[in-house]
Design a protein around this motif. Structure first.
Motif, PDB file in Angstrom:
ATOM      1  N   TYR A 254      21.767  33.524  14.169  1.00 25.32           N
ATOM      2  CA  TYR A 254      22.504  32.832  15.263  1.00 25.32           C
ATOM      3  C   TYR A 254      23.024  33.601  16.404  1.00 25.32           C
ATOM      4  CZ  TYR A 254      22.909  29.077  11.409  1.00 25.32           C
ATOM      5  OH  TYR A 254      22.317  28.499  10.391  1.00 25.32           O
ATOM      6  N   ASP A 255      22.845  34.788  16.545  1.00 25.94           N
ATOM      7  CA  ASP A 255      23.319  35.798  17.358  1.00 25.94           C
ATOM      8  C   ASP A 255      22.308  35.873  18.623  1.00 25.94           C
ATOM      9  OD1 ASP A 255      24.663  37.819  18.793  1.00 25.94           O
ATOM     10  OD2 ASP A 255      25.224  38.938  17.044  1.00 25.94           O
ATOM     11  N   SER A 256      22.739  35.561  19.802  1.00 25.13           N
ATOM     12  CA  SER A 256      22.104  35.671  20.985  1.00 25.13           C
ATOM     13  C   SER A 256      21.761  37.305  21.380  1.00 25.13           C
ATOM     14  CB  SER A 256      22.624  35.157  22.070  1.00 25.13           C
ATOM     15  OG  SER A 256      23.890  35.742  22.538  1.00 25.13           O
ATOM     16  N   GLY A 257      22.528  38.038  20.714  1.00 27.35           N
ATOM     17  CA  GLY A 257      22.239  39.413  21.083  1.00 27.35           C
ATOM     18  C   GLY A 257      23.483  40.266  21.358  1.00 27.35           C
ATOM     19  N   ASP A 258      24.454  39.588  22.129  1.00 25.10           N
ATOM     20  CA  ASP A 258      25.879  39.834  22.456  1.00 25.10           C
ATOM     21  C   ASP A 258      27.041  39.759  21.785  1.00 25.10           C
ATOM     22  OD1 ASP A 258      26.468  37.158  22.859  1.00 25.10           O
ATOM     23  OD2 ASP A 258      26.696  37.235  25.065  1.00 25.10           O
ATOM     24  N   HIS A 259      26.600  39.142  20.369  1.00 25.35           N
ATOM     25  CA  HIS A 259      27.598  38.899  19.420  1.00 25.35           C
ATOM     26  C   HIS A 259      28.785  38.099  19.634  1.00 25.35           C
ATOM     27  CE1 HIS A 259      25.401  42.382  17.789  1.00 25.35           C
ATOM     28  NE2 HIS A 259      25.857  43.010  18.675  1.00 25.35           N
ATOM     29  N   LEU A 260      28.442  37.094  20.510  1.00 23.32           N
ATOM     30  CA  LEU A 260      29.501  36.236  21.097  1.00 23.32           C
ATOM     31  C   LEU A 260      28.988  34.681  21.352  1.00 23.32           C
ATOM     32  CD1 LEU A 260      32.551  35.873  22.558  1.00 23.32           C
ATOM     33  CD2 LEU A 260      31.555  36.361  24.665  1.00 23.32           C
ATOM     34  N   HIS A 261      27.837  34.991  22.172  1.00 21.99           N
ATOM     35  CA  HIS A 261      27.263  33.659  22.307  1.00 21.99           C
ATOM     36  C   HIS A 261      26.048  33.373  21.371  1.00 21.99           C
ATOM     37  CE1 HIS A 261      28.765  34.796  26.283  1.00 21.99           C
ATOM     38  NE2 HIS A 261      28.866  33.550  26.442  1.00 21.99           N
ATOM     39  N   PRO A 262      26.110  32.097  20.791  1.00 25.07           N
ATOM     40  CA  PRO A 262      24.740  31.567  19.639  1.00 25.07           C
ATOM     41  C   PRO A 262      23.505  31.450  20.380  1.00 25.07           C
ATOM     42  CG  PRO A 262      26.877  30.201  19.787  1.00 25.07           C
ATOM     43  CD  PRO A 262      27.020  31.028  20.740  1.00 25.07           C
ATOM     44  N   ASN A 263      22.586  32.066  19.780  1.00 25.80           N
ATOM     45  CA  ASN A 263      21.267  31.888  20.485  1.00 25.80           C
ATOM     46  C   ASN A 263      20.751  30.126  20.187  1.00 25.80           C
ATOM     47  OD1 ASN A 263      20.677  31.519  17.668  1.00 25.80           O
ATOM     48  ND2 ASN A 263      19.667  33.648  17.512  1.00 25.80           N
ATOM     49  N   ALA A 264      19.427  29.869  20.393  1.00 25.04           N
ATOM     50  CA  ALA A 264      18.930  28.437  20.284  1.00 25.04           C
ATOM     51  C   ALA A 264      19.263  28.005  18.744  1.00 25.04           C
ATOM     52  CB  ALA A 264      17.443  28.458  20.717  1.00 25.04           C
ATOM     53  N   ALA A 265      18.946  28.949  17.917  1.00 20.66           N
ATOM     54  CA  ALA A 265      19.243  28.505  16.378  1.00 20.66           C
ATOM     55  C   ALA A 265      20.868  28.222  16.196  1.00 20.66           C
ATOM     56  CB  ALA A 265      18.895  29.578  15.444  1.00 20.66           C
ATOM     57  N   GLY A 266      21.490  28.900  16.973  1.00 24.95           N
ATOM     58  CA  GLY A 266      23.213  28.746  16.741  1.00 24.95           C
ATOM     59  C   GLY A 266      23.497  27.421  17.270  1.00 24.95           C
ATOM     60  N   THR A 267      22.973  27.306  18.294  1.00 26.69           N
ATOM     61  CA  THR A 267      23.551  25.943  19.212  1.00 26.69           C
ATOM     62  C   THR A 267      22.872  24.885  18.424  1.00 26.69           C
ATOM     63  OG1 THR A 267      21.484  25.905  20.598  1.00 26.69           O
ATOM     64  CG2 THR A 267      23.359  26.818  21.397  1.00 26.69           C
ATOM     65  N   ALA A 268      21.644  24.722  17.756  1.00 21.68           N
ATOM     66  CA  ALA A 268      21.154  23.889  16.793  1.00 21.68           C
ATOM     67  C   ALA A 268      22.149  23.638  15.544  1.00 21.68           C
ATOM     68  CB  ALA A 268      19.872  24.040  16.232  1.00 21.68           C
ATOM     69  N   ALA A 269      22.580  24.775  14.963  1.00 23.86           N
ATOM     70  CA  ALA A 269      23.388  24.642  13.954  1.00 23.86           C
ATOM     71  C   ALA A 269      24.960  23.833  14.316  1.00 23.86           C
ATOM     72  CB  ALA A 269      23.726  25.963  13.380  1.00 23.86           C
ATOM     73  N   MET A 270      25.302  24.308  15.443  1.00 30.31           N
ATOM     74  CA  MET A 270      26.594  23.816  16.221  1.00 30.31           C
ATOM     75  C   MET A 270      26.295  22.383  16.281  1.00 30.31           C
ATOM     76  SD  MET A 270      27.834  26.467  19.166  1.00 30.31           S
ATOM     77  CE  MET A 270      29.229  25.649  19.660  1.00 30.31           C
ATOM     78  N   ALA A 271      25.204  21.749  16.670  1.00 30.76           N
ATOM     79  CA  ALA A 271      24.921  20.321  16.894  1.00 30.76           C
ATOM     80  C   ALA A 271      25.122  19.687  15.453  1.00 30.76           C
ATOM     81  CB  ALA A 271      23.672  19.960  17.580  1.00 30.76           C
ATOM     82  N   GLN A 272      24.370  20.244  14.469  1.00 35.33           N
ATOM     83  CA  GLN A 272      24.568  19.837  13.002  1.00 35.33           C
ATOM     84  C   GLN A 272      25.984  19.624  12.567  1.00 35.33           C
ATOM     85  OE1 GLN A 272      21.932  21.840  10.416  1.00 35.33           O
ATOM     86  NE2 GLN A 272      22.412  20.406   8.819  1.00 35.33           N
ATOM     87  N   VAL A 273      26.702  20.786  12.767  1.00 34.00           N
ATOM     88  CA  VAL A 273      27.979  20.690  12.169  1.00 34.00           C
ATOM     89  C   VAL A 273      28.997  19.540  13.052  1.00 34.00           C
ATOM     90  CG1 VAL A 273      28.883  22.415  13.483  1.00 34.00           C
ATOM     91  CG2 VAL A 273      29.751  21.879  11.087  1.00 34.00           C
ATOM     92  N   ALA A 274      28.540  19.304  14.268  1.00 40.06           N
ATOM     93  CA  ALA A 274      29.353  18.312  15.268  1.00 40.06           C
ATOM     94  C   ALA A 274      28.907  17.042  14.949  1.00 40.06           C
ATOM     95  CB  ALA A 274      29.122  18.890  16.573  1.00 40.06           C
ATOM     96  N   ASP A 275      27.886  16.768  14.217  1.00 38.69           N
ATOM     97  CA  ASP A 275      27.235  15.398  14.120  1.00 38.69           C
ATOM     98  C   ASP A 275      28.131  14.552  12.963  1.00 38.69           C
ATOM     99  OD1 ASP A 275      25.851  13.158  13.987  1.00 38.69           O
ATOM    100  OD2 ASP A 275      23.901  13.920  13.635  1.00 38.69           O
ATOM    101  N   VAL A 276      29.258  14.193  13.376  1.00 46.53           N
ATOM    102  CA  VAL A 276      30.359  13.555  12.538  1.00 46.53           C
ATOM    103  C   VAL A 276      30.151  12.083  12.656  1.00 46.53           C
ATOM    104  CG1 VAL A 276      31.592  15.823  12.063  1.00 46.53           C
ATOM    105  CG2 VAL A 276      32.399  13.881  13.955  1.00 46.53           C
ATOM    106  N   PRO A 277      30.383  11.301  11.567  1.00 46.07           N
ATOM    107  CA  PRO A 277      30.713   9.815  11.908  1.00 46.07           C
ATOM    108  C   PRO A 277      31.558   9.135  13.089  1.00 46.07           C
ATOM    109  CG  PRO A 277      30.609  10.318   9.448  1.00 46.07           C
ATOM    110  CD  PRO A 277      30.618  11.733  10.258  1.00 46.07           C
ATOM    111  N   LEU A 278      32.553  10.140  13.006  1.00 47.79           N
ATOM    112  CA  LEU A 278      33.755   9.771  14.324  1.00 47.79           C
ATOM    113  C   LEU A 278      32.825   9.367  15.538  1.00 47.79           C
ATOM    114  CD1 LEU A 278      36.583   9.241  14.967  1.00 47.79           C
ATOM    115  CD2 LEU A 278      36.759  11.746  15.287  1.00 47.79           C
ATOM    116  N   LEU A 279      31.759   9.994  15.817  1.00 40.90           N
ATOM    117  CA  LEU A 279      31.408  10.046  17.098  1.00 40.90           C
ATOM    118  C   LEU A 279      30.604   8.847  17.402  1.00 40.90           C
ATOM    119  CD1 LEU A 279      29.500  13.615  17.618  1.00 40.90           C
ATOM    120  CD2 LEU A 279      32.080  12.648  18.174  1.00 40.90           C
ATOM    121  N   ARG A 280      30.248   8.117  16.250  1.00 41.63           N
ATOM    122  CA  ARG A 280      29.620   6.656  16.399  1.00 41.63           C
ATOM    123  C   ARG A 280      30.618   5.599  16.204  1.00 41.63           C
ATOM    124  NH1 ARG A 280      26.363   9.840  13.279  1.00 41.63           N
ATOM    125  NH2 ARG A 280      24.189  10.279  14.139  1.00 41.63           N
ATOM    126  N   GLU A 281      31.992   6.119  16.139  1.00 44.52           N
ATOM    127  CA  GLU A 281      33.009   4.649  15.966  1.00 44.52           C
ATOM    128  C   GLU A 281      33.425   4.266  17.178  1.00 44.52           C
ATOM    129  OE1 GLU A 281      35.962   6.519  13.323  1.00 44.52           O
ATOM    130  OE2 GLU A 281      34.435   6.511  11.702  1.00 44.52           O
TER     131      GLU A 281
END
Length: 412
Positions: free
Chosen positions: A385-412
């Protein structure tokens, strides 16, 4: 008696029809937005002379990817940091066909108060009138405007690589610009609303460069976690439509100005005043912790805030959002060992802030930290998930972030 009975029934029918009409014609709803910065106030590299003012003239064209469908659009022009009126000679909106090109058959003039030439006073933001343009979620929309005079570039925001152009003269009606120059900055346009076919939720992702998209395929818009989250939430039959708006600014701090106004000072404009905002997802604080740290030591003159100051600032955002009726989600701060920001003391601050977030019972917690950390070393981003600077996620990391943020509350 009969007369009064039918009179009461008529009044009830009027109320029902009004309610149905309100449901059939939802209010303006945010479909794209950007959190602006003052170009003149952007930080300079040490030892590098300050850049001269960037003067803009002619036509500005920007490509915006909308997050909701609708049959009408309006555009917000911002002069938030300007010292004189922003005078627009002409402006148009159309569907994009790739690059900076537009579909001539969809071209619509933009007016403000019925006028094709208009101005935005210094320090203000104003919406255009509505324009008839049918758009779909994920579709590129081209906004073009010509300036009545040369003006300094004050209100800016960094766009994806193919996001913006300038060209000489008035080319607002041109399908393809002539003598155009590509620009990495959005200029003066900070919002695009649509009139959706039915009510929608608007989730504002608020944060720093991790939200804005640094590290994710060189900032490509589709790779940013808010955009990925928006795609996950689109097109579910029978569910409330959801737009995810990216209000991230690279380098932004919660408690102090640096690249852009502080999170505390810009929260009202960039979150609470977004049209139809229903939710806010907050991920901010790592720049407060790490700013001024180099090779594990705090540079002279820098005084990073402690965890208590950061959590007090986050609490202010929670209180302000809830007072306006928004549902609040707090994201845990990602691990950052190996980056230039890291030190033992800074890590202790991050862990303390994350403990406070995880302990909240009155807001939803999105545990980005747990989702992206290295299982073998919780203080580091996982290598995948590391873009290489050990601070910012790469594209796989942002996909993982979107997955964990996809919670039912957002549709309420």
């Amino acid at each position: 008696m009969t007369f009064f009975h039918w009179r009461g029934l008529g009044a009830a029918l009027v109320l029902v029809m009004a309610a149905l009409g309100a449901h059939a014609a939802p209010a303006w709803t945010a479909a794209w937005a950007a959190a602006p910065q003052n170009f003149d106030a952007l930080p300079q590299m040490p030892g590098v002379p300050a850049a001269p003012k960037w003067m803009v003239q002619g036509t500005v064209r920007q490509v915006l990817t909308v997050a909701l469908e609708g049959d009408r659009v309006r555009v917000r022009f911002s002069n938030r940091f300007g010292q004189r009126p922003l005078r627009i000679a002409a402006a148009t909106v159309a569907l994009g066909t790739g690059g900076g090109n537009l579909s001539p058959g969809t071209l619509q003039p933009l007016r403000m108060g019925g006028r094709t030439a208009f101005e935005v006073p210094a320090g203000q933001e104003q919406w255009t009138d509505g324009a008839a343009l049918a758009v779909r979620a994920g579709q590129p929309v081209v906004v073009s405007f010509s300036l009545a005079e040369s003006v300094p570039a004050t209100v800016v925001h960094r766009l994806p690589p193919d996001g913006g152009w300038t060209a000489p003269g008035d080319q607002t009606d041109a399908a393809q610009l002539k003598d155009a120059r590509r620009k990495p900055w959005n200029l003066f346009v900070t919002g695009l609303d649509v009139r959706p076919p039915r009510p929608a939720n608007v989730v504002v992702a608020f944060g720093d460069s991790i939200t804005e998209g640094s590290g994710a395929e060189s900032g490509a818009e589709a790779a940013r976690y808010p955009q990925r989250l928006g795609v996950r939430l689109q097109g579910v039959e029978g569910r409330t439509p959801v737009a995810v708006i990216n209000a991230g600014i690279g380098g932004n701090r919660l408690l102090a100005d640096v690249t852009g106004p502080s999170g505390l000072s810009r929260f009202d404009a960039d979150v609470l005043r977004q049209s139809g905002a229903t939710h806010v997802l907050v991920l901010i604080g790592i720049n407060d912790i790490g700013f001024g740290t180099f090779q594990g030591k705090v540079l002279p003159g820098f005084h990073p805030p402690d965890a208590q100051a950061l959590t007090a600032g986050l609490q202010q955002l929670v209180d302000r959002a809830r007072a306006r009726g928004l549902k609040v989600l707090l994201g845990t701060l990602l691990p950052f060992e190996g980056s230039g920001y890291w030190s033992e003391a800074n890590e202790a601050r991050r862990e303390a802030v994350n403990r406070w977030i995880r302990g909240r019972q009155d807001v939803a917690v999105v545990d980005f930290d747990a989702a992206l950390r290295d299982p073998a070393d919780a203080r580091r981003l996982a290598a995948r998930y590391d873009s290489g600077d050990h601070l910012h996620p790469n594209a796989a990391g942002t996909a993982a972030m979107a997955q964990v943020a996809d919670v039912p509350l957002l549709r309420e």
